[in-house]
Write a protein that holds these residues in place. Structure first.
Motif, PDB file in Angstrom:
ATOM      1  N   ASN A  87      62.785 -12.649   0.892  1.00 41.20           N
ATOM      2  CA  ASN A  87      62.539 -12.471   2.323  1.00 41.20           C
ATOM      3  C   ASN A  87      63.327 -11.293   2.883  1.00 41.20           C
ATOM      4  OD1 ASN A  87      60.821 -14.647   2.315  1.00 41.20           O
ATOM      5  ND2 ASN A  87      62.330 -16.087   3.098  1.00 41.20           N
ATOM      6  N   ASN A  88      64.565 -11.119   2.427  1.00 40.95           N
ATOM      7  CA  ASN A  88      65.362  -9.977   2.876  1.00 40.95           C
ATOM      8  C   ASN A  88      64.747  -8.657   2.423  1.00 40.95           C
ATOM      9  OD1 ASN A  88      67.183 -11.606   4.171  1.00 40.95           O
ATOM     10  ND2 ASN A  88      68.659 -11.621   2.492  1.00 40.95           N
ATOM     11  N   ALA A  89      64.224  -8.620   1.212  1.00 40.10           N
ATOM     12  CA  ALA A  89      63.590  -7.400   0.707  1.00 40.10           C
ATOM     13  C   ALA A  89      62.335  -7.074   1.509  1.00 40.10           C
ATOM     14  CB  ALA A  89      63.250  -7.559  -0.771  1.00 40.10           C
ATOM     15  N   ILE A  90      61.555  -8.084   1.833  1.00 38.19           N
ATOM     16  CA  ILE A  90      60.333  -7.859   2.624  1.00 38.19           C
ATOM     17  C   ILE A  90      60.696  -7.376   4.025  1.00 38.19           C
ATOM     18  CG2 ILE A  90      58.383  -9.042   3.708  1.00 38.19           C
ATOM     19  CD1 ILE A  90      58.227 -10.776   1.170  1.00 38.19           C
ATOM     20  N   THR A  91      61.715  -7.962   4.622  1.00 36.76           N
ATOM     21  CA  THR A  91      62.153  -7.532   5.953  1.00 36.76           C
ATOM     22  C   THR A  91      62.630  -6.087   5.933  1.00 36.76           C
ATOM     23  OG1 THR A  91      62.799  -9.798   6.481  1.00 36.76           O
ATOM     24  CG2 THR A  91      63.739  -8.058   7.836  1.00 36.76           C
ATOM     25  N   ARG A 105      66.611 -21.359  -6.586  1.00 32.34           N
ATOM     26  CA  ARG A 105      65.286 -20.993  -6.072  1.00 32.34           C
ATOM     27  C   ARG A 105      65.395 -20.606  -4.603  1.00 32.34           C
ATOM     28  NH1 ARG A 105      60.447 -25.021  -4.924  1.00 32.34           N
ATOM     29  NH2 ARG A 105      58.982 -23.520  -4.101  1.00 32.34           N
ATOM     30  N   ASN A 106      66.190 -21.335  -3.843  1.00 29.58           N
ATOM     31  CA  ASN A 106      66.368 -21.038  -2.433  1.00 29.58           C
ATOM     32  C   ASN A 106      67.005 -19.661  -2.255  1.00 29.58           C
ATOM     33  OD1 ASN A 106      66.359 -21.425   0.329  1.00 29.58           O
ATOM     34  ND2 ASN A 106      68.320 -22.454   0.336  1.00 29.58           N
ATOM     35  N   ASP A 107      68.010 -19.343  -3.082  1.00 34.11           N
ATOM     36  CA  ASP A 107      68.633 -18.019  -3.019  1.00 34.11           C
ATOM     37  C   ASP A 107      67.626 -16.935  -3.356  1.00 34.11           C
ATOM     38  OD1 ASP A 107      71.024 -19.129  -2.289  1.00 34.11           O
ATOM     39  OD2 ASP A 107      71.908 -19.026  -4.299  1.00 34.11           O
ATOM     40  N   SER A 108      66.752 -17.208  -4.309  1.00 32.99           N
ATOM     41  CA  SER A 108      65.714 -16.254  -4.690  1.00 32.99           C
ATOM     42  C   SER A 108      64.751 -16.019  -3.524  1.00 32.99           C
ATOM     43  CB  SER A 108      64.950 -16.773  -5.911  1.00 32.99           C
ATOM     44  OG  SER A 108      63.869 -15.932  -6.210  1.00 32.99           O
ATOM     45  N   LYS A 150      60.948  -2.930   7.945  1.00 34.43           N
ATOM     46  CA  LYS A 150      61.700  -2.061   8.856  1.00 34.43           C
ATOM     47  C   LYS A 150      61.556  -0.599   8.455  1.00 34.43           C
ATOM     48  CE  LYS A 150      65.104  -5.425  10.384  1.00 34.43           C
ATOM     49  NZ  LYS A 150      66.514  -5.830  10.371  1.00 34.43           N
ATOM     50  N   SER A 151      61.510  -0.328   7.160  1.00 30.77           N
ATOM     51  CA  SER A 151      61.332   1.042   6.680  1.00 30.77           C
ATOM     52  C   SER A 151      59.958   1.571   7.071  1.00 30.77           C
ATOM     53  CB  SER A 151      61.512   1.082   5.163  1.00 30.77           C
ATOM     54  OG  SER A 151      61.254   2.362   4.669  1.00 30.77           O
ATOM     55  N   VAL A 152      58.942   0.742   6.922  1.00 34.66           N
ATOM     56  CA  VAL A 152      57.582   1.143   7.305  1.00 34.66           C
ATOM     57  C   VAL A 152      57.520   1.374   8.809  1.00 34.66           C
ATOM     58  CG1 VAL A 152      55.192   0.320   7.482  1.00 34.66           C
ATOM     59  CG2 VAL A 152      56.454   0.034   5.348  1.00 34.66           C
ATOM     60  N   GLU A 153      58.180   0.516   9.583  1.00 40.28           N
ATOM     61  CA  GLU A 153      58.198   0.681  11.028  1.00 40.28           C
ATOM     62  C   GLU A 153      58.851   2.002  11.419  1.00 40.28           C
ATOM     63  OE1 GLU A 153      59.962  -1.591  14.999  1.00 40.28           O
ATOM     64  OE2 GLU A 153      60.780  -2.055  13.014  1.00 40.28           O
ATOM     65  N   SER A 154      59.957   2.331  10.774  1.00 36.19           N
ATOM     66  CA  SER A 154      60.658   3.579  11.063  1.00 36.19           C
ATOM     67  C   SER A 154      59.783   4.776  10.721  1.00 36.19           C
ATOM     68  CB  SER A 154      61.961   3.625  10.278  1.00 36.19           C
ATOM     69  OG  SER A 154      62.589   4.871  10.434  1.00 36.19           O
ATOM     70  N   THR A 155      59.132   4.728   9.571  1.00 36.68           N
ATOM     71  CA  THR A 155      58.250   5.829   9.156  1.00 36.68           C
ATOM     72  C   THR A 155      57.075   5.972  10.116  1.00 36.68           C
ATOM     73  OG1 THR A 155      58.873   5.427   6.861  1.00 36.68           O
ATOM     74  CG2 THR A 155      56.896   6.741   7.227  1.00 36.68           C
ATOM     75  N   ALA A 156      56.510   4.838  10.555  1.00 35.36           N
ATOM     76  CA  ALA A 156      55.385   4.889  11.496  1.00 35.36           C
ATOM     77  C   ALA A 156      55.829   5.476  12.828  1.00 35.36           C
ATOM     78  CB  ALA A 156      54.815   3.489  11.691  1.00 35.36           C
ATOM     79  N   ASP A 157      57.026   5.138  13.258  1.00 39.77           N
ATOM     80  CA  ASP A 157      57.534   5.711  14.516  1.00 39.77           C
ATOM     81  C   ASP A 157      57.691   7.230  14.394  1.00 39.77           C
ATOM     82  OD1 ASP A 157      57.610   3.264  15.788  1.00 39.77           O
ATOM     83  OD2 ASP A 157      59.766   2.939  15.418  1.00 39.77           O
ATOM     84  N   LYS A 158      58.207   7.692  13.264  1.00 37.27           N
ATOM     85  CA  LYS A 158      58.377   9.135  13.050  1.00 37.27           C
ATOM     86  C   LYS A 158      57.024   9.833  12.999  1.00 37.27           C
ATOM     87  CE  LYS A 158      62.747   8.826  10.553  1.00 37.27           C
ATOM     88  NZ  LYS A 158      63.404   8.981   9.244  1.00 37.27           N
TER      89      LYS A 158
END
Length: 80
Positions: A52-56, A44-47, A60-68
């Protein structure tokens, strides 16, 4: 006078072993339960870490797109 008579009889000590190993079985069952619970907690902890890694990564992808998009908007307003 009377003579005292002392008779010594042999004593037999009987040691009975009781219990058919029920305590060992219960201990083994508890140990197995603890191992299984620990395994599921670790999975469960690994899940949670993967989630959390997927959300991060998505953030970051949304942040990059917003910057562009912000740069494109700034460039469009400067061109006029």
């Amino acid at each position: 006078m009377s003579d005292d008579r002392v008779t010594e009889t042999p004593h037999t000590t009987i040691i009975e072993r009781r219990g058919g190993g029920g305590g060992v079985l219960i201990g083994l069952a508890v140990l197995i339960a603890v191992v299984v619970a620990a395994y599921f907690l670790l999975v469960r902890n690994d899940s949670e870490v993967a989630k959390n890694n997927a959300i991060t990564s998505a953030a970051k992808s949304v942040e990059s797109t917003a910057d562009k998009a912000g740069s494109a908007i700034d460039g469009a307003t400067d061109a006029k």
